[in-house]
Design an enzyme around this catalytic site. Structure first.
Site, PDB file in Angstrom:
ATOM      1  N   VAL A 244       0.845  -1.205   0.000  1.00  0.00           N
ATOM      2  CA  VAL A 244       0.000   0.000   0.000  1.00  0.00           C
ATOM      3  C   VAL A 244       0.872   1.244   0.000  1.00  0.00           C
ATOM      4  CG1 VAL A 244      -1.894   1.198   1.139  1.00  0.00           C
ATOM      5  CG2 VAL A 244      -1.749  -1.285   1.288  1.00  0.00           C
ATOM      6  N   ASP A 245       1.914   1.255   0.812  1.00  0.00           N
ATOM      7  CA  ASP A 245       2.849   2.381   0.810  1.00  0.00           C
ATOM      8  C   ASP A 245       3.475   2.575  -0.567  1.00  0.00           C
ATOM      9  OD1 ASP A 245       2.592   3.253   3.436  1.00  0.00           O
ATOM     10  OD2 ASP A 245       4.187   1.968   4.187  1.00  0.00           O
TER      11      ASP A 245
END
Length: 408
Positions: free
Chosen positions: A178-179
């Site tokens: 996600v990052d």
């Protein structure tokens, strides 16, 4: 000259999503100035082991996690909670194009480093905020970490083996996906905002949320739910919409088949000596194969146990059907393709001239990616950068007062 040479970025972010974004820009030639806290710096500087070894194979204080996302940047250590530090940053914003930050919603306002304050100083500023849940909504004030977002967004509900199988249950992805996706979206949004500024003369605020990004990145799985009203379930290494598209166990180990269309299925059957499967109407199209998934997979699974994985991979590859072994990271980086594509680069580090990193995947024909700077030590460039805003006596005074940190 890089594609973004001349672009100046103040990077107030830390950990991964923001630094990943700014590293992408730095790789393309942007002048990225990483603003860090004196003494401690980016949180990930202490996220070891592993630590880089120096040329004598002694352990250094350089964490691998920090290094993965901070090459090609200058490190300037400024205490932004101090009035002097804030004044310095306000001066730096005057000739900056982009600010990237990932503080909690509203946290930078007390330092005068929020968008409203900085855009009054530099009206053409592109200001990118990265948070867990965005600037608005009932969760806006909550901290957001990749692992939590993987769970909350539904990603973990479709990752891992089904509950009824051994080892079943939700799983996070093996990297902070996600990052990383948010960093990619942020870089894309910044470049789009710069293009808009070239036409309108106006800067703007970019509001990016990890939660929003992962919802968008559910892709076909999110769309599958919206079309049917049924929440997708975990299928392990199988695909919800394509069959056969999964791992299979051979006699020695597992391998992958990614059969994406009916022609590839026909070629696969011929390659593995099971042309008889093509005579069955239940397997005549992908739609039919999905409907009769369990029966077909059972037949193929039994068949693949008769030979080693390399045997099957070689035969299937010759038929031009997507297939591959399952490498560990050491094996992946040893692939001949890695050398052919220059995907591991040597960037001499002050403590290790043989320091290596995984390269940028971007291949420009006219403005190639270059690697002039290894991930910096904390405050390595404080004086070199700030001499354009304060004289040496002022800088030494700020250093003595703890407003600045330097490793020069």
């Amino acid at each position: 000259m890089g594609a973004l040479t001349g672009l100046k970025v103040l990077d107030l972010s830390r950990v991964l999503a923001g630094p990943w974004c700014s590293q992408i820009l730095a790789d393309m030639g942007a002048d990225v100035i990483k603003i860090e806290r004196p003494k401690t710096g980016d949180d990930t500087r202490m996220w070891g082991p592993p630590w880089m070894l120096d040329e004598q194979d002694a352990v250094t204080d350089q964490a691998g996690y920090f290094q993965c996302a901070n090459r090609n940047k200058s490190s300037v250590a400024i205490d932004m909670s101090s009035a002097e530090g804030q004044a310095l940053l306000h001066d730096m914003v005057k000739d900056a194009d982009v600010v990237i930050e990932n503080f909690k919603v509203g946290a930078l306002a007390k330092y005068g480093l929020d968008y409203e304050t900085l855009q009054n100083i530099q009206p053409k500023l592109i200001y990118c905020s990265i948070t867990g849940y965005g600037q608005t909504g009932p969760r806006a004030k909550q901290p957001g970490y990749d692992f939590v977002i993987q769970g909350l967004s539904g990603l973990m509900s479709i990752t891992g083996e089904a509950d009824h199988l051994a080892g079943g249950g939700p799983q996070k992805v093996g990297v902070a996906v996600v990052d990383l996706q948010t960093g990619l979206y942020a870089a894309t949004a910044i470049l789009a905002a710069l293009w808009s500024r070239d036409r309108t003369g106006q800067g703007q605020h970019i509001d990016l949320a990890l939660f929003d990004v992962q919802l968008a990145a559910l892709a076909n799985q999110g769309m599958n739910y919206l079309l049917t009203g049924n929440a997708p379930k975990r299928l392990g290494n199988a695909h919800p919409n394509i069959v056969p598209y999964q791992t299979f166990d051979a006699k020695d180990k597992a391998f992958i088949i990614a059969c994406g269309n009916d022609k590839q299925f026909k070629d696969l059957c011929h390659a593995i000596g099971r042309s008889d499967l093509l005579e069955l109407p239940d397997y005549s199209s992908n739609q039919q194969r999905v409907a009769h998934r369990d029966r077909l997979i059972a037949v193929l699974a039994q068949h693949f146990l008769t030979q080693d994985a390399e045997y099957w991979v070689s035969r299937i590859d010759q038929a031009q059907v997507p297939v591959g072994m399952i490498n560990n990271i050491a094996e992946a980086l040893a692939e001949p393709q890695v050398q052919a594509r220059d995907m591991v680069v040597n960037i001499p580090h002050p403590q290790n001239k043989d320091f290596k990193m995984v390269a940028s995947p971007i291949k420009f024909s006219k403005t190639p990616i270059v690697y002039p700077q290894a991930p910096p030590a904390l405050g390595q460039h404080t004086f070199a950068v700030l001499q354009h805003y304060r004289d040496q006596q002022q800088l030494q005074s700020l250093l003595a007062a703890g407003v600045l940190g330097s490793n020069e």
